[in-house]
Design a protein around this motif. Structure first.
Motif, PDB file in Angstrom:
ATOM      1  N   ASP A   1       0.608  -0.380   0.373  1.00 60.51           N
ATOM      2  CA  ASP A   1       0.116   0.118   0.138  1.00 60.51           C
ATOM      3  C   ASP A   1       0.794   1.235  -0.269  1.00 60.51           C
ATOM      4  O   ASP A   1       2.325   1.377   0.096  1.00 60.51           O
ATOM      5  N   LEU A   2       0.626   2.335  -0.460  1.00 65.84           N
ATOM      6  CA  LEU A   2       0.824   3.311  -0.518  1.00 65.84           C
ATOM      7  C   LEU A   2       0.773   4.719   0.747  1.00 65.84           C
ATOM      8  O   LEU A   2      -0.895   4.484   1.243  1.00 65.84           O
ATOM      9  N   ILE A   3       1.835   4.864   1.378  1.00 67.70           N
ATOM     10  CA  ILE A   3       2.506   5.789   2.613  1.00 67.70           C
ATOM     11  C   ILE A   3       2.640   7.407   2.192  1.00 67.70           C
ATOM     12  O   ILE A   3       3.333   7.312   1.726  1.00 67.70           O
ATOM     13  N   VAL A   4       1.606   8.345   2.135  1.00 74.44           N
ATOM     14  CA  VAL A   4       1.915   9.453   1.608  1.00 74.44           C
ATOM     15  C   VAL A   4       1.520  10.289   2.288  1.00 74.44           C
ATOM     16  O   VAL A   4       0.977  10.457   3.241  1.00 74.44           O
ATOM     17  N   GLY A   5       2.267  11.439   3.151  1.00 72.47           N
ATOM     18  CA  GLY A   5       2.690  12.611   4.255  1.00 72.47           C
ATOM     19  C   GLY A   5       2.711  13.816   3.348  1.00 72.47           C
ATOM     20  O   GLY A   5       3.330  14.013   2.155  1.00 72.47           O
ATOM     21  N   ILE A   6       1.477  15.065   3.618  1.00 68.94           N
ATOM     22  CA  ILE A   6       1.708  16.156   2.835  1.00 68.94           C
ATOM     23  C   ILE A   6       1.722  17.222   3.975  1.00 68.94           C
ATOM     24  O   ILE A   6       1.178  17.188   4.821  1.00 68.94           O
ATOM     25  N   SER A   7       2.910  18.587   3.753  1.00 69.32           N
ATOM     26  CA  SER A   7       3.113  18.885   4.281  1.00 69.32           C
ATOM     27  C   SER A   7       1.809  20.253   4.432  1.00 69.32           C
ATOM     28  O   SER A   7       1.978  20.716   3.351  1.00 69.32           O
ATOM     29  N   THR A   8       1.373  20.660   5.231  1.00 68.42           N
ATOM     30  CA  THR A   8       0.083  21.805   5.283  1.00 68.42           C
ATOM     31  C   THR A   8       0.602  22.816   5.587  1.00 68.42           C
ATOM     32  O   THR A   8       1.126  23.244   7.024  1.00 68.42           O
ATOM     33  N   PRO A   9      -0.328  24.489   5.446  1.00 66.11           N
ATOM     34  CA  PRO A   9       0.557  25.909   5.671  1.00 66.11           C
ATOM     35  C   PRO A   9       0.271  26.093   7.520  1.00 66.11           C
ATOM     36  O   PRO A   9       1.213  26.745   7.437  1.00 66.11           O
ATOM     37  N   ASP A  10      -1.299  24.883   8.007  1.00 64.66           N
ATOM     38  CA  ASP A  10      -0.797  25.198   9.718  1.00 64.66           C
ATOM     39  C   ASP A  10       0.110  24.360  10.345  1.00 64.66           C
ATOM     40  O   ASP A  10      -0.134  24.124  11.299  1.00 64.66           O
ATOM     41  N   ASP A  11       1.253  23.950   9.671  1.00 65.28           N
ATOM     42  CA  ASP A  11       2.226  23.116  10.418  1.00 65.28           C
ATOM     43  C   ASP A  11       1.287  22.001  11.238  1.00 65.28           C
ATOM     44  O   ASP A  11       2.157  21.661  11.263  1.00 65.28           O
ATOM     45  N   ASN A  12       0.860  21.587   9.953  1.00 60.35           N
ATOM     46  CA  ASN A  12       0.674  20.322  10.449  1.00 60.35           C
ATOM     47  C   ASN A  12       0.833  19.006   9.236  1.00 60.35           C
ATOM     48  O   ASN A  12       1.647  19.681   8.321  1.00 60.35           O
ATOM     49  N   LEU A  13       0.688  17.967   9.357  1.00 59.13           N
ATOM     50  CA  LEU A  13       1.255  17.573   8.117  1.00 59.13           C
ATOM     51  C   LEU A  13      -0.022  16.499   7.823  1.00 59.13           C
ATOM     52  O   LEU A  13      -1.044  15.441   9.007  1.00 59.13           O
ATOM     53  N   ASP A  14      -0.091  15.980   6.808  1.00 57.27           N
ATOM     54  CA  ASP A  14      -1.881  14.725   5.995  1.00 57.27           C
ATOM     55  C   ASP A  14      -0.863  13.807   6.212  1.00 57.27           C
ATOM     56  O   ASP A  14      -0.387  13.806   4.972  1.00 57.27           O
ATOM     57  N   ILE A  15      -1.693  12.434   6.617  1.00 57.01           N
ATOM     58  CA  ILE A  15      -1.305  11.713   6.110  1.00 57.01           C
ATOM     59  C   ILE A  15      -2.522  11.001   5.482  1.00 57.01           C
ATOM     60  O   ILE A  15      -3.471  10.163   6.233  1.00 57.01           O
ATOM     61  N   ARG A  16      -1.632  10.299   4.469  1.00 58.98           N
ATOM     62  CA  ARG A  16      -3.201   9.596   3.154  1.00 58.98           C
ATOM     63  C   ARG A  16      -2.308   8.584   3.336  1.00 58.98           C
ATOM     64  O   ARG A  16      -1.259   8.133   2.208  1.00 58.98           O
ATOM     65  N   VAL A  17      -3.428   7.335   3.571  1.00 59.36           N
ATOM     66  CA  VAL A  17      -2.647   6.071   3.091  1.00 59.36           C
ATOM     67  C   VAL A  17      -3.558   5.181   2.150  1.00 59.36           C
ATOM     68  O   VAL A  17      -4.788   5.596   1.973  1.00 59.36           O
ATOM     69  N   TYR A  18      -2.966   4.751   1.086  1.00 59.71           N
ATOM     70  CA  TYR A  18      -3.965   4.942   0.073  1.00 59.71           C
ATOM     71  C   TYR A  18      -3.930   3.134  -0.498  1.00 59.71           C
ATOM     72  O   TYR A  18      -2.486   2.299  -0.065  1.00 59.71           O
ATOM     73  N   ALA A  19      -5.005   1.906  -0.957  1.00 52.68           N
ATOM     74  CA  ALA A  19      -4.928   0.403  -1.161  1.00 52.68           C
ATOM     75  C   ALA A  19      -5.398   0.340  -3.090  1.00 52.68           C
ATOM     76  O   ALA A  19      -5.992   1.083  -3.022  1.00 52.68           O
ATOM     77  N   GLU A  20      -4.545  -1.274  -3.423  1.00 51.65           N
ATOM     78  CA  GLU A  20      -5.608  -1.078  -4.784  1.00 51.65           C
ATOM     79  C   GLU A  20      -6.742  -1.633  -4.408  1.00 51.65           C
ATOM     80  O   GLU A  20      -6.191  -3.112  -3.995  1.00 51.65           O
ATOM     81  N   GLU A  21      -7.497  -2.092  -5.178  1.00 51.41           N
ATOM     82  CA  GLU A  21      -8.571  -2.818  -5.517  1.00 51.41           C
ATOM     83  C   GLU A  21      -9.364  -2.618  -7.277  1.00 51.41           C
ATOM     84  O   GLU A  21      -9.956  -1.912  -7.389  1.00 51.41           O
ATOM     85  N   ASP A  22      -8.692  -4.353  -8.006  1.00 52.35           N
ATOM     86  CA  ASP A  22      -9.005  -4.187  -9.960  1.00 52.35           C
ATOM     87  C   ASP A  22      -8.610  -2.714  -9.603  1.00 52.35           C
ATOM     88  O   ASP A  22      -9.682  -2.221 -10.309  1.00 52.35           O
ATOM     89  N   ARG A  23      -7.250  -2.546  -9.633  1.00 56.97           N
ATOM     90  CA  ARG A  23      -6.813  -1.932 -10.396  1.00 56.97           C
ATOM     91  C   ARG A  23      -7.075  -0.075 -10.246  1.00 56.97           C
ATOM     92  O   ARG A  23      -6.906   0.975 -10.793  1.00 56.97           O
ATOM     93  N   ARG A  24      -8.040  -0.340  -8.927  1.00 54.29           N
ATOM     94  CA  ARG A  24      -8.920   1.373  -9.126  1.00 54.29           C
ATOM     95  C   ARG A  24      -8.021   1.610  -7.380  1.00 54.29           C
ATOM     96  O   ARG A  24      -7.600   0.561  -6.765  1.00 54.29           O
ATOM     97  N   LEU A  25      -7.836   3.266  -7.298  1.00 52.50           N
ATOM     98  CA  LEU A  25      -6.969   3.074  -6.343  1.00 52.50           C
ATOM     99  C   LEU A  25      -8.464   3.899  -4.811  1.00 52.50           C
ATOM    100  O   LEU A  25      -9.630   4.530  -5.293  1.00 52.50           O
ATOM    101  N   THR A  26      -7.589   3.268  -3.826  1.00 51.27           N
ATOM    102  CA  THR A  26      -8.716   3.663  -3.194  1.00 51.27           C
ATOM    103  C   THR A  26      -7.660   3.849  -1.597  1.00 51.27           C
ATOM    104  O   THR A  26      -7.197   3.380  -0.429  1.00 51.27           O
TER     105      THR A  26
END
Length: 246
Positions: free
Chosen positions: A141-166
């Motif tokens: 699975d894919l783990i991504v961090g996004i730095s945001t202007p409010d000094d936070n970190l937005d963390i999102r995780v993605y899985a793949e099912e039937d060639r589609r992102l979730t």
């Protein structure tokens, strides 16, 4: 982590006992002293009426589809993480409101992540991506961090099912550190209480089909010195019914 510290303390106690007794211990049985009386849990306010509605839920995470991004061969390693984040952020604001200034600025900065961007601004907020099979289906699975202007970190995780992102996890906090332990994602975040920090363990839940915060604790820390950003109102859900397998 706490169990490891308890085990170490027990080992040190046992070693100290051996040093005290030495070779003169006759080895015979010894009395352990008075045994404390066992006390069962006491239920407080047993006549409370049932609540009319659930509280705002920290674990109210729903799997959401991310459209517009192809996954060649079902392999997330072949997808540009910036493309995934751009598409997901526009479709799913997550913990942000579309009207939030931090959200709008992040969406604007995500344009700087384009591979053909020659501006050289260096404002792309997407951090290095990591890969781990968190769902137990044998695929990373894919783990991504996004730095945001409010000094936070937005963390999102993605899985793949039937060639589609979730998207199977999204959270934003004043993050101090992130760790992977097996199939768990452990997030350390700043607390509004000086000298303390939150430790939250996110694990895959086969019934909800998302990552859920199965453990949340506040612990003493001498390194929690970042500016104190209020934590979002997200109480931890009951982990009942979660078996951790897909």
């Amino acid at each position: 982590m706490n169990r490891s510290r308890l085990a170490l303390a027990a080992a040190l106690t046992a070693a100290a006992a051996l040093l005290v007794t030495g070779c003169g211990d006759p080895g015979g049985p010894r009395g352990a002293g008075a045994t404390p009386t066992a006390e069962g849990p006491t239920r407080l306010w047993p006549d409370l009426p049932p609540p009319s509605a659930p509280a705002e839920d920290y674990g109210a995470i729903e799997a959401v589809k991310v459209t517009g991004v192809k996954v060649p061969g079902g392999d997330l390693h072949k997808v540009d993480p910036a493309d995934v984040v751009r598409a997901d952020f526009v479709q799913n604001p997550g913990t942000y409101e579309p009207s939030d200034t931090a959200y709008k600025k992040t969406v604007e900065r995500l344009k700087d992540c384009a591979a053909d961007d020659s501006g050289g601004t260096g404002r792309c907020p997407v951090l290095k991506a990591y890969y781990r099979d968190l769902t137990g289906d044998g695929k990373d699975d894919l783990i991504v961090g996004i730095s945001t202007p409010d000094d936070n970190l937005d963390i999102r995780v993605y899985a793949e099912e039937d060639r589609r992102l979730t998207q199977i996890m999204e959270m934003s906090d004043a993050v101090l550190g992130v760790e992977l332990a097996g199939r768990d994602l452990i997030i350390r975040a700043i607390s509004s209480l000086p000298g303390y920090e939150y430790h939250t363990v996110w694990s895959w839940d086969s019934h909800q089909k998302t990552m859920l915060p199965t453990s949340d604790e506040i612990v003493r820390s001498g390194k929690a010195s970042r500016p104190q950003t209020p934590r979002s109102k997200t109480p931890m859900p009951s982990p009942s019914g979660s078996d951790g397998d897909r």
